[in-house]
Design an enzyme around this catalytic site. Structure first.
Site, PDB file in Angstrom:
ATOM      1  N   ASP B  10       0.857  -1.181   0.000  1.00  0.00           N
ATOM      2  CA  ASP B  10       0.000   0.000   0.000  1.00  0.00           C
ATOM      3  C   ASP B  10       0.896   1.235   0.000  1.00  0.00           C
ATOM      4  OD1 ASP B  10      -1.927   1.870   0.340  1.00  0.00           O
ATOM      5  OD2 ASP B  10      -2.684   1.105   2.250  1.00  0.00           O
ATOM      6  N   ASP B 104      -3.080   2.671  -5.842  1.00  0.00           N
ATOM      7  CA  ASP B 104      -1.915   2.661  -4.945  1.00  0.00           C
ATOM      8  C   ASP B 104      -1.820   1.398  -4.088  1.00  0.00           C
ATOM      9  OD1 ASP B 104      -4.082   3.192  -3.419  1.00  0.00           O
ATOM     10  OD2 ASP B 104      -3.281   4.943  -2.411  1.00  0.00           O
ATOM     11  N   GLU B 105      -2.487   0.351  -4.482  1.00  0.00           N
ATOM     12  CA  GLU B 105      -2.443  -0.881  -3.702  1.00  0.00           C
ATOM     13  C   GLU B 105      -2.396  -2.083  -4.627  1.00  0.00           C
ATOM     14  OE1 GLU B 105      -5.502  -1.548  -0.492  1.00  0.00           O
ATOM     15  OE2 GLU B 105      -6.163   0.353  -1.342  1.00  0.00           O
TER      16      GLU B 105
END
Lengths: 370, 410
Positions: B10, B104-105
């Site tokens: 993350d 973003d993960e």
């Protein structure tokens, strides 16, 4: 009403109307068949308000009258009865009684008055068509009829006779391919056929069945947006598709120059093999034309690829073109000759498919981008 | 499925960190990334800003109230999608099983990679070091036997964390983890569970299954497993994922609008965005959906039409949307509009035979090609000519680095 009839005759009569009766059951009487007895004949009528059929059969009419009853149930009953004479009687409150030997059925029907009026065709303006020719023409065009209900004007076969050649044309297209056949006719032609009419899919299926039964000629006429078809003791009426058929002449390529001749059967079988590994979504196959040689190939990223070479008579430049294999199979399956002619231009222009000998058939298929 | 090693990675305060990297003046300062339109919200706050209580989703004035020194930066979405795409590519060097979860993960199944890289924490250290070296960004990594726990683990230490939950630690970890920390248990589920007296995952796992089933249906079984830290869902890389079922775009209008002709202009723009993306990936759809959110923010409306055939042309989509728009009364000014194409068919390599259709297809393809080269809306409908910015301005949660969900945002 009361009549007796041979099982075989009754079963065939009921079998014929099964394709016509309304299956969705929105108007109950439309899933029924109308039975009318009189003058030594039994008349059967079925309609879904788009396509209707009326046929007459030999029967021993003891008491004239009329009644309607579920076409499907009556057919199922008659099918299971022994091969003997069947007795049919209508009773009070629209009940009917079917007896055969020791079997007895009581079925509830609906009054004949509820059944829609079946127009009596006039005699004028019928063209004559041999059953054989009619069957061939439908077979060679029907596969290209569109299944897309949004393109309602393509949901049928376009029929036209132009004044200059007096040839009956049948054309079908789904927007990706087109097939067309024309045959000379002798009869004089009315205004409707000069302008062109679109016969609906369901009616065409019934017309084809009618053409396949017996040798007698078919009479075809038109009145008030309806086609009337007569053969022997049967009449089919169908409402014409109300729409403009696209100008098919503009679709037929005029300046394709690369011509190849190839044997139908080997190509048919090769395509059936190649389609197995084609993409399930597009069914595309690649055809690579080389002098004297056709290479058909398919590939599917999830499965693998396949390739086959065929001999052919071709002297043009080398190039490749993609087609939906199903469209090609549809064309090849209705060929009567040993060879087919492929007339192409390039891999983005429509391909023209012609019979080996001039027999009035042609098909146009738009390629795929591969 | 047994004995897997799953990693969840993350990126920390992703948009804000990217901005701080590209502009050194912002480093170490409270930064809030916002959208371009004037009724935007905070999309990401830097860790410095978070100390003051600035949170994602706050209105600008709210955020400034929390932190008067907050530096507001208008987000540059292309920068984020480009960085994200490169980070995901880096992850693929450690395992092919990378599932992009959002911009973003990502989840990584590294079970099969240990022979090459030794241990999972070694992979995590290498990956973190490379991301820091190349982009100056930090991330939090969680390593656990499944996706549920890996995600939980990465949340435990932020920023720049590395948390491992070993199989023998699952029970004690679950015992003290509040249910709301699990990905998949939102506010409403948490409240419902709290009514049953369930506060921690341990309690959830021990709770009688039949009561959970009664209350939640089949979700009851899933909750039961979640409480025990069991999750058998695989890490699905993009090429193995289910084909996309819808193509859609939505946008919040710069101001609330009542006039139909103005609404129509935005709908045409959305139809073109949907049509172009559908055509780029060779899909066409039968069902067109119009979604509207009204000015009061509460009332929303959606209606769809299923056509007899598949379409992918922007103006066909637009005409259908207009039919829907005109089929009902709008009670209020409109705040947000959405257009969606579904019931998809993944095939449009067949060229049309009829000359009109063929010409339309060629013209559309030519337009698409120009726009591919010179940018969206360079060649477009006359009624869309104007100075305002067009195209996607917000990165959708469903954004993916490849395929049909790779939406180009300005």
């Amino acid at each position: 009403m009361n009549f007796t009839i041979e099982k075989e005759v009754f079963l065939k009569a009921l079998g014929r109307v099964q394709g016509i009766v309304e299956k969705r059951n929105t108007i109950p009487v439309l899933s029924n068949v109308l039975l009318e007895g009189g003058d030594g004949e039994l008349h059967l009528t079925a309609t879904d308000l788009e396509v209707g059929m009326r046929s007459s059969y030999q029967a021993n009419i003891r008491k004239p009258g009329q009644i309607t009853v579920s076409a499907k149930k009556l057919y199922e009953i008659i099918k299971e009865l022994p091969d003997r004479e069947i007795n049919f009687a209508s009773k009070e409150n629209c009940w009917i009684e079917v007896t055969c030997g020791k079997a007895q059925f009581n079925v509830v029907g609906l009054a004949a008055e509820e059944f829609p009026h079946f127009p009596q065709p006039e005699e004028a303006n019928f063209i004559q068509l041999s059953s054989q020719v009619c069957k061939e023409m439908i077979e060679k065009t029907f596969f290209a009829v569109s299944h897309d209900e949004g393109k309602y004007n393509l949901n049928g076969i376009f029929m036209q006779v132009l004044a200059e050649d007096n040839r009956l044309k049948m054309v079908a297209t789904d927007g990706h391919r087109l097939s067309m056949i024309e045959k000379p006719i002798e009869s004089s032609v009315g205004e409707e056929l000069r302008k062109g009419v679109i016969l609906p899919r369901k009616g065409l299926l019934e017309l084809k069945k009618l053409a396949e039964e017996g040798e007698a000629d078919i009479s075809l006429g038109f009145m008030d947006n309806t086609a009337v078809i007569k053969k022997d003791q049967s009449v089919i009426i169908m409402r014409l598709v109300d729409g403009e058929f696209p100008d098919y002449n503009r679709v037929i390529p005029k300046n394709n120059e690369q011509e190849a001749r190839i044997a139908v059967d080997p190509l048919l079988h090769a395509l059936r093999r190649m389609i197995i590994l084609s993409s399930e979504k597009s069914r595309g196959v690649k055809m690579m034309l080389k002098p004297g040689l056709l290479e058909v190939s398919s590939s599917n990223p999830e499965l693998g690829d396949a390739r086959e070479e065929l001999d052919m008579d071709y002297q043009g430049p080398e190039f490749s073109i993609g087609f939906n294999a199903r469209y090609l199979l549809d064309i090849l399956q209705v060929q009567d000759h040993e060879q087919i002619r492929l007339v192409l231009k390039d891999n983005l222009s429509p391909g023209l498919f012609l019979s080996e000998e001039e027999d009035g058939f042609l098909a146009v298929v738009m390629p795929m981008r591969l | 499925m047994s004995d897997r090693i799953i990693m969840h990675c993350d990126m920390n305060a992703f948009f804000a960190s990217v901005e701080q990297q590209s502009n050194p003046e912002l480093r170490g300062k409270p930064v809030g990334v916002i959208g371009a339109s004037h009724r935007t919200i905070i999309t990401t706050a830097s860790y410095e800003a978070r100390k003051y209580g600035v949170k994602t989703g706050m209105a600008k004035w709210e955020a400034l109230q929390c932190c008067p020194d907050l530096i507001l930066v208008v987000g540059n979405n292309r920068k984020y999608t480009a960085t994200s795409t490169r980070i995901f590519a880096m992850m693929q060097e450690y395992t092919p099983l990378v599932e992009v979860f959002s911009i973003d993960e990502a989840f990584l199944d590294v079970t099969g990679s240990l022979a090459l890289f030794g241990s999972a924490d070694n992979i995590a250290y290498r990956l973190k070091a490379r991301i820091l070296h190349h982009f100056g960004l930090t991330c939090s990594v969680g390593i656990a036997p499944n996706k549920l726990l890996a995600k939980l683990a990465s949340e435990m230490q932020k920023p720049d964390g590395l948390t491992i939950i070993r199989p023998d630690e699952v029970v004690p970890v679950m015992e003290r983890t509040p249910i709301g920390d699990l990905c998949g248990i939102g506010r409403r589920t948490r409240q419902q569970l709290q009514q049953l007296g369930i506060a921690t995952c341990g309690q959830l796992g021990r709770y009688p299954l039949d009561i959970l089933r009664q209350k939640f249906g089949i979700v009851g079984d899933k909750l039961h497993h979640m409480g025990r830290g069991i999750d058998s869902s695989p890490v699905i890389p993009e090429e193995k994922s289910e084909p996309v079922k819808t193509v859609g775009h939505s946008m919040t209008l710069p101001r609330d609008i009542s006039a139909e002709d103005e609404i129509c202009r935005y709908l045409l723009q959305l139809a073109e965005m949907v049509g172009r993306r559908a055509r780029r990936y060779g899909v066409s759809g039968k069902t067109i959906h119009l979604g509207i959110r009204y000015a009061d923010f509460e009332t929303s409306f959606g209606r769809q039409v299923t056509l007899p055939g598949h379409i992918d042309c922007s103006d066909d989509i637009y005409q259908t949307i207009l039919r829907i728009l005109r089929s009902f009364e709008r009670p209020q000014p409109v705040r947000m509009l959405g257009v969606r194409l579904s019931n998809l068919r993944h095939q449009n390599s067949q060229l049309p035979l009829l000359p009109e259709e063929h010409r339309k297809k060629l013209a559309t393809a030519a337009m698409d090609e120009v726009n591919n080269r010179y940018g969206d809306f360079k060649v477009t409908f006359g009624s869309l000519l104007g100075d305002e910015e067009k195209g996607a301005a917000v990165i959708s949660p469903a954004w993916k680095p490849q395929g049909i969900r790779n939406v180009d945002v300005r």
